[in-house]
Design a protein around this motif. Structure first.
Motif, PDB file in Angstrom:
ATOM      1  N   ASN A  37       0.833  -1.213   0.000  1.00  0.00           N
ATOM      2  CA  ASN A  37       0.000   0.000   0.000  1.00  0.00           C
ATOM      3  C   ASN A  37       0.863   1.256   0.000  1.00  0.00           C
ATOM      4  O   ASN A  37       0.513   2.269  -0.621  1.00  0.00           O
ATOM      5  N   TYR A  38       1.994   1.178   0.705  1.00  0.00           N
ATOM      6  CA  TYR A  38       2.937   2.302   0.709  1.00  0.00           C
ATOM      7  C   TYR A  38       3.487   2.541  -0.692  1.00  0.00           C
ATOM      8  O   TYR A  38       3.546   3.683  -1.164  1.00  0.00           O
ATOM      9  N   LEU A  39       3.841   1.469  -1.395  1.00  0.00           N
ATOM     10  CA  LEU A  39       4.368   1.596  -2.752  1.00  0.00           C
ATOM     11  C   LEU A  39       3.324   2.204  -3.687  1.00  0.00           C
ATOM     12  O   LEU A  39       3.649   3.018  -4.559  1.00  0.00           O
ATOM     13  N   LYS A  40       2.063   1.827  -3.501  1.00  0.00           N
ATOM     14  CA  LYS A  40       1.007   2.364  -4.360  1.00  0.00           C
ATOM     15  C   LYS A  40       0.802   3.860  -4.134  1.00  0.00           C
ATOM     16  O   LYS A  40       0.347   4.571  -5.023  1.00  0.00           O
ATOM     17  N   SER A  41       1.136   4.326  -2.921  1.00  0.00           N
ATOM     18  CA  SER A  41       0.941   5.745  -2.613  1.00  0.00           C
ATOM     19  C   SER A  41       2.052   6.614  -3.175  1.00  0.00           C
ATOM     20  O   SER A  41       1.912   7.840  -3.244  1.00  0.00           O
ATOM     21  N   LEU A  42       3.181   6.007  -3.585  1.00  0.00           N
ATOM     22  CA  LEU A  42       4.300   6.775  -4.117  1.00  0.00           C
ATOM     23  C   LEU A  42       4.019   7.224  -5.549  1.00  0.00           C
ATOM     24  O   LEU A  42       3.296   6.565  -6.291  1.00  0.00           O
ATOM     25  N   ASP A  44       6.361   7.442  -7.880  1.00  0.00           N
ATOM     26  CA  ASP A  44       7.117   6.551  -8.763  1.00  0.00           C
ATOM     27  C   ASP A  44       6.354   5.240  -8.936  1.00  0.00           C
ATOM     28  O   ASP A  44       5.710   4.748  -8.011  1.00  0.00           O
ATOM     29  N   ASP A  45       6.455   4.638 -10.110  1.00  0.00           N
ATOM     30  CA  ASP A  45       5.707   3.417 -10.391  1.00  0.00           C
ATOM     31  C   ASP A  45       6.269   2.208  -9.635  1.00  0.00           C
ATOM     32  O   ASP A  45       5.525   1.355  -9.169  1.00  0.00           O
ATOM     33  N   ASN A  46       7.603   2.100  -9.523  1.00  0.00           N
ATOM     34  CA  ASN A  46       8.263   1.000  -8.797  1.00  0.00           C
ATOM     35  C   ASN A  46       7.751  -0.382  -9.211  1.00  0.00           C
ATOM     36  O   ASN A  46       7.343  -1.191  -8.356  1.00  0.00           O
ATOM     37  N   ARG A  49       9.667  -3.474  -7.483  1.00  0.00           N
ATOM     38  CA  ARG A  49       9.366  -3.677  -6.061  1.00  0.00           C
ATOM     39  C   ARG A  49       7.927  -4.153  -5.868  1.00  0.00           C
ATOM     40  O   ARG A  49       7.645  -4.986  -5.006  1.00  0.00           O
ATOM     41  N   LYS A  50       6.996  -3.603  -6.674  1.00  0.00           N
ATOM     42  CA  LYS A  50       5.604  -4.047  -6.577  1.00  0.00           C
ATOM     43  C   LYS A  50       5.479  -5.519  -6.954  1.00  0.00           C
ATOM     44  O   LYS A  50       4.739  -6.276  -6.311  1.00  0.00           O
ATOM     45  N   HIS A  51       6.179  -5.913  -8.021  1.00  0.00           N
ATOM     46  CA  HIS A  51       6.129  -7.313  -8.444  1.00  0.00           C
ATOM     47  C   HIS A  51       6.688  -8.226  -7.355  1.00  0.00           C
ATOM     48  O   HIS A  51       6.108  -9.289  -7.066  1.00  0.00           O
ATOM     49  N   PHE A  52       7.782  -7.789  -6.736  1.00  0.00           N
ATOM     50  CA  PHE A  52       8.396  -8.604  -5.684  1.00  0.00           C
ATOM     51  C   PHE A  52       7.455  -8.777  -4.492  1.00  0.00           C
ATOM     52  O   PHE A  52       7.259  -9.876  -3.985  1.00  0.00           O
TER      53      PHE A  52
END
Length: 838
Positions: A37-42, A44-46, A49-52
């Motif tokens: 959820n933190y990654l989705k809020s950034l 940057d697409d990342n 990291r999202k896949h991992f």
């Protein structure tokens, strides 16, 4: 009706019953979800990291599931006591169940727990074996229809169930039911859950003054679109449609209760409509009726006050007679309860997007015309006192005001406080979002749907199997409106379901139909058009001329849908079958079908046949958990449906369902989408209304000083408030939450005088800080604030300078505190001037 008393209980999920290994995996899983959820809020697409993290989540879920299956060995699970914390407490209105269990108002109980199922392996354990906590075994009680939609159930202490089960079930055990061939599982669960509906007890209820009789059912000739559930072929034809006119409704004498209300007894539910059946029997010299078991009763000699119908008595087959039920009701001290009761004052109603989207040819001018009331509210919300009070719920049309609303009604000057202004800003945002999603004001009212009880009495007392009643086909009676055409609507509104009827008036109708409900004709197929029964369903009755005209135009060529539903089979009630039935019910996704229908109504080319098919399927999905039957789509039908539902939801779902832009279609000119341009979103400009606000009016002792210890503790608890609520459903609700009781109790440990605490908080939040965030104060100490305000309002004067009202502290006071301060300053200046000149 005072449905205000609440109790507090724990709401958990299946993770509260994990063992150490399962809990370890669960914690890793929760951390991974949090990071995702933190990654989705950034910004940057990342993607890497999202896949991992998605891969890690998948592996952890699989690992947890393997562990849960391995541990599904028949052992009883234990509740982790650390989960019984403030964040997991919910507040609910009192029910028959909580009253029978002796749960005190405003107390926190462990007699029953709500549990949400995330992993079904744990749910299986909890239903089959129960669980242990604090030396007590808990067993599965039931799940209401609303709880099934959210995959929840209620568990009860086994010792409490054994003590009170006969009171809860009126002496009917599962063993007794199984001896008679069992029951449909999910129907039984719904019926036993009736005792867990928010309600108030009917004091002095006398079961001996009641009977239960057969329903009025006739064949009504009408034109319908008949859908063959096997071939999906649609044929328009005239046919005799079987309609149970009293499905869920009974009668009560007006002298016992002069308003319609929803009633609950063990295994009995529905609407009781006031009707003078004693007067009818007297006029027709017919006082005897026969109950569903064949026993004859004289309503005069037996002093019958209430006549229930078979459709209301859900488990009638399992009792040998009405006397058998009554004897057990008295023996086990069972309760009768009242739920919703007809209102004294009816608020202006609101439409929803389903009711507007089916008006395909509505013009911009017509949309603008029916939106005017909403537009005026948005424009006037910062400057018109009556508008401000109404949108905040501080008017007589709101029978369940919270303390802040009661205070505004007593002392409108409170509107000028920054907290009220912030509330108005929040309401204005909501008005705009709601308006753009179709929730607009309309000249209409929601009211109970009532059958023609005169026709019922013709059948019941006179033995007329084809009664005439008082209403002809196409007519309705609702005394809230003048004679003329009305649009009768009901939610959910999936097909084109605007039922244009003629509201009729006469002295005869006024004499027999005494409530504010809408009475329908037994010669009409309106119940098939609107898909209602009369167990408490409400209709929206609209007499806005523009809306009725547009609806009538769009209803040309539209007739009710008709198809044959499957019958729910009976089976033995066991823990295994309860679990299996719940799982099937959990998988029923009614919302998906509704959204797919909305896609069609908001497309460029509306295919009515596809809407008809989906409406039929929706009803089969609702009943699937009971019937285990779902029609199979022919391939050509499936292809035609899929060509529509593959699109995204319509653009206005941004406002209706908080969807992101990327998840909705581009805006088009469908009826609801056009509201985006019609509903304004202008900045609020506040003007002073209702006089000057004096915050001392909220205090019992206006000389109270700020207590730093109380303020520090209050500030700490207020900031932690959102962390004290873990359930998303609770966080989004407007109910008075347990968290505020928790905050109040913590502050009372510093000083046990709630008046002193409230006064010091008022002095700090209104006097020193002038905070806009005062919700916690009002929710935690609203009773004290309104009591103080009530006393001060009785003892107030108007300021001689500004004419605003203020609390009188001494008999010589003629100015409010602000004007008095100004007066003191002016007097001081005048003295200095005189001294200089002297």
């Amino acid at each position: 009706m005072d449905l205000q008393k609440q109790i507090h209980m724990y709401s958990l999920d299946t993770s509260a019953f994990y063992n150490e290994v399962e809990q370890s995996i669960h914690r890793k899983l929760m951390r991974s979800y949090g990071y995702f959820n933190y990654l989705k809020s950034l910004k940057d697409d990342n993607p890497n990291r999202k896949h991992f993290i998605k891969s890690r989540i998948g592996k952890l879920k699989k690992k947890l599931n393997v562990e849960l299956i391995k541990n599904n060995n028949g052992d009883m699970r234990n509740l982790d006591g650390d989960q019984l914390k403030e964040a997991n407490v919910i507040s609910v209105f009192e029910t028959t169940l909580t009253r029978v269990l002796g749960v005190l108002t405003n107390s926190l109980t462990e007699e029953i727990l709500v549990i949400r199922a995330y992993y079904f392996e744990v749910l299986r354990d909890l239903i089959h074996n129960g669980f242990m906590y604090n030396g007590e075994k808990y067993i599965y009680f039931s799940s209401s229809a609303g709880q099934i939609r959210t995959k929840k159930g209620v568990w009860i202490k086994e010792s409490s169930w054994n003590k009170h089960k006969n009171t809860i079930s009126c002496g009917l055990s599962v063993k007794d039911i199984n001896k008679q061939g069992g029951s449909n599982i999910n129907k039984y669960l719904a019926y036993i859950a009736l005792t867990n509906s928010a309600s108030v007890e009917i004091k002095g209820f006398d079961i001996d003054k009641t009977i239960v009789v057969d329903d009025l059912e006739t064949n009504v000739e009408g034109l319908v679109d008949y859908i063959d559930r096997d071939s999906y072929e649609i044929a328009r034809k005239k046919m005799d449609v079987p309609i149970e006119h009293t499905d869920g409704a009974g009668m009560i004498l007006p002298q016992s209760n002069d308003k319609s209300f929803m009633v609950r007894l063990p295994f009995i539910k529905g609407l009781l409509v006031p009707f003078p059946f004693d007067k009818f029997s007297e006029d027709n010299d017919a006082t005897k009726v026969t109950d569903i078991y064949g026993k004859e009763w004289d309503i005069v000699k037996d002093d019958i006050q209430i006549i229930f119908t078979k459709s209301q008595f859900k488990m009638w087959k399992y009792y040998s007679s009405w006397d058998d039920y009554k004897d057990k009701f008295i023996k086990y001290n069972c309760q009768a309860a009242k739920l919703n009761e007809e209102e004294d004052v009816f608020n202006e109603a609101k439409l929803n997007y389903q009711m507007i989207q089916t008006l395909s040819d509505i013009t911009d001018e017509e949309l603008d015309e029916i939106s005017q009331s909403t537009i005026e509210d948005i424009i006037e919300i910062g400057s018109d006192k009556e508008t401000m009070l109404r949108v905040l719920g501080a008017n007589e049309g709101n029978p369940r005001k919270n303390y802040f609303q009661k205070a505004l009604e007593m002392y409108p000057e409170l509107l000028n406080d920054i907290h009220a202004k912030q509330s108005i800003k929040d309401v204005k945002r909501s008005l705009v979002r709601n308006g753009k999603s179709g929730r607009i004001n309309i000249d209409g009212k929601y009211t109970f749907i009532c059958p023609d009880m005169y026709a019922f009495c013709e059948y019941l007392f006179l033995g007329d199997n084809n009664p005439k009643g008082l209403l002809h086909d196409g007519n309705v009676y609702c005394k809230l409106y003048n004679e003329g055409e009305v649009d009768v609507l009901r939610s959910p509104h999936l097909y084109r379901e605007h039922s244009i009827k003629n509201n009729v008036k006469s002295k005869t109708l006024d004499k027999w139909f005494i409530t504010d409900g809408i009475y329908t004709s037994i010669h009409d197929t309106i119940s098939k058009m609107l898909q209602f029964d009369v167990d408490g369903d409400k209709a929206l009755v609209v007499d806005d001329p523009t809306f009725v005209r547009v609806a009538k135009r769009n209803m040309k060529g539209i007739v009710p849908l008709y198809y044959e539903m499957a019958v729910a089979p009976k089976e033995e009630i066991t823990e295994s079958k309860i679990y299996d039935s719940l799982i099937k019910a959990f998988h029923a996704n009614i919302g998906e079908v509704s959204n797919n229908i909305t896609k069609i109504w908001n497309s460029k080319d509306v295919d009515l046949d596809v809407v008809r098919w989906l409406c039929m399927e929706n009803n089969f999905i609702i009943d699937y958990a009971k019937t285990l039957y779902m029609p199979t789509r022919p391939q050509h039908v499936n292809d035609r449906i899929n060509s529509y539902i593959k699109s995204k939801v319509p653009h206005f779902f941004i406002f209706a369902k908080d969807k992101d832009n990327k998840n909705v279609e581009e805006i088009n000119d469908s009826a609801v989408n056009r509201l985006n341009y019609i509903i304004p979103n202008k900045r609020i400009y506040f003007t002073k209304v209702a006089g000057k606000f004096d915050y001392k009016m909220l205090m019992r002792n206006p000389r109270t000083k700020i207590d730093s210890e109380i303020i520090e503790r209050y500030t700490y608890l207020d900031r932690r408030k959102k962390w004290l609520i873990s359930d998303d459903d609770v966080r989004k609700s407007n109910d008075r939450l347990y968290v505020y009781k928790f905050i109040r109790d913590k502050l009372l440990k510093i000083n046990n005088n709630p008046i002193y605490i409230t006064d010091t908080l008022v002095e700090y939040l209104y006097g020193e800080k002038e905070s806009s965030a005062k919700t916690t104060l009002w929710e935690s100490f609203g009773d004290v604030l309104t009591e103080s305000l009530g006393a001060n309002v009785k003892n107030k004067r108007n300021c001689t300078d500004c004419n605003s009202s203020f609390r009188v502290v001494n008999s010589r006071q003629v100015r409010c505190s602000d004007c008095q301060s100004e007066k003191v300053k002016e007097d001081a200046k005048l003295r200095k001037r005189r001294q200089r000149n002297g």
